[in-house]
Write an enzyme that holds these catalytic residues in place. Sequence first.
Site, PDB file in Angstrom:
ATOM      1  CG  ASP A  73      -1.733   1.365   1.139  1.00  0.00           C
ATOM      2  OD1 ASP A  73      -2.308   1.650   0.084  1.00  0.00           O
ATOM      3  OD2 ASP A  73      -1.704   2.123   2.118  1.00  0.00           O
ATOM      4  CG  ASP A 130      -5.048   5.603   3.296  1.00  0.00           C
ATOM      5  OD1 ASP A 130      -3.969   5.281   3.827  1.00  0.00           O
ATOM      6  OD2 ASP A 130      -5.113   6.066   2.139  1.00  0.00           O
TER       7      ASP A 130
HETATM    8  O1  DOR Z   1      -2.698   9.377   0.823  1.00  0.00           O
HETATM    9  C1  DOR Z   1      -2.102   8.369   1.105  1.00  0.00           C
HETATM   10  N1  DOR Z   1      -1.139   8.367   2.045  1.00  0.00           N
HETATM   11  N2  DOR Z   1      -2.381   7.248   0.463  1.00  0.00           N
HETATM   12  C2  DOR Z   1      -1.656   6.128   0.637  1.00  0.00           C
HETATM   13  O2  DOR Z   1      -1.981   5.143   0.054  1.00  0.00           O
HETATM   14  C3  DOR Z   1      -0.464   6.135   1.496  1.00  0.00           C
HETATM   15  C4  DOR Z   1      -0.589   7.161   2.524  1.00  0.00           C
HETATM   16  C5  DOR Z   1       0.692   7.436   3.271  1.00  0.00           C
HETATM   17  O3  DOR Z   1       1.398   6.476   3.601  1.00  0.00           O
HETATM   18  O4  DOR Z   1       0.943   8.593   3.581  1.00  0.00           O
HETATM   19 ZN    ZN Z   2      -3.046   3.288  -0.392  1.00  0.00          ZN
END
Ligand code: DOR
Ligand code: ZN
Length: 434
Positions: free
Chosen positions: A162, A316
């Site tokens: 991810d 998230d």
């Molecule tokens: O906006 C995001 N931030 N999307 C992600 O998939 C990772 C995350 C991050 O790790 O900051």
């Molecule tokens: Zn993500």
Amino acid sequence: MLKIKNVRMINPATKTDIYGDITIDGDKVLSIKETVKPEGKGEKIWKEDAEGNMVLDGAGLVAAPGLVDVHTHFRDPGFTYKEDIASGAKAAAAGGYTTVIMMCNTKPAIDSTETLAYCLEKGRETEIHVLSCGAVTTGLKGEKLTPMEDMKEAGAVGFTDDGIPILDEELLREAFIKAAELSVPVSLHEEDPALIGNNGINRGAASAHFGISGSPREAEITMIDRDLKVALETGAIVNIQHISTKEGVELVRKAKAIPGNHVHAEATPHHIALTEQDVIKKGTLAKVNPPIRAEEDRQAILAGLKDGTIDIIATDHAPHAPEEKAKELTQAPSGMLGLETALPLALKVLREEAGMSLMEILEKLTCNPADMYHLSCGRLEEGKVADLVLFDPDEEWVLTKVHSKSENTPFMGERLKGKIYYTICEGKIVYAGE
Ligand code: DOR
Ligand code: ZN
């Protein structure tokens, strides 16, 4: 013992919605007794009875299984100035979560049994259940698979890169085959960087407003399309993370109609609650990957949640430091906090705009995410571990502070609906609402 009286209990795993009393003995739910719907509201404070039990009049509160977040960035190891496992667990408890699953974009990435062991050990020192995925590829570089079998053996509940999509289709197929053999899900960040000008901002009204190229919907659609095909071909359990486009929702809907599929999808509270018009107002605080898109996309996500196409709400939770979010839009990192605002945002938007019941909303925050990762949590039943959240679904409050180390939420100062009073994990009160 803890005794919660006159509370409305909602257990989505059994579709139970009753009024009654819960008794907690040690770390387990000793009994659940149905009574009648109470009048009025309780005081919401614990009182000691003659036998030394702590008793709460829960009239007016809902008791649900402790929430389960399958998409949490705790930044530990490597970026602990943003969040660490201890501070992240506090934020989780404040948001009603008793189980979270860490994502792997730490430094080093959680791509070895050693780093996984570090995270799980740190997690055990907290008052909630902190679990972790393992990375699909070493260093999240998309070149070589991690020792997935060893990592599962060491406690990884699933696999994900991810933050970064897996571009090599052959490697993805190999990962799916291995994950299917191990019977664990692969969770997928779906954005093709080749199509993106600037990440985190929708190509459309928001990119036009800021005068940048932005991130087009095709970046997500093409990846979801490819990954669902490979998923259906290999029989892997796959989870399309933080879905942001109406076309993506439709692709998942079609894949889920195919018998024998093991397809799941997550929506975040921010993709449920916001549109790119809010991103125009909030700037970097609402910059996330994938970006928050148009109202028609948000409506499609609501419809997908309502009809079961999207089975999971996942935060998230992505902490970033103030100086990072203070950078200019194209330079600031993507991501926002999620754990402490997820329940109120879901409650308000999904009840008021999607016509969903508390039962329908809570199943996407409890048993559905638990089931996908084959966890026994996310249930409020006699004999089970006493993980629960007590909240008033209608009380309004203003977000003025967070328990996370970072403060990057566009909801600071906003009036929210749905207030958490207590989070109980393994029979212990781990959060008491202020
Ligand atoms: O906006 C995001 N931030 N999307 C992600 O998939 C990772 C995350 C991050 O790790 O900051
Ligand atoms: Zn993500």
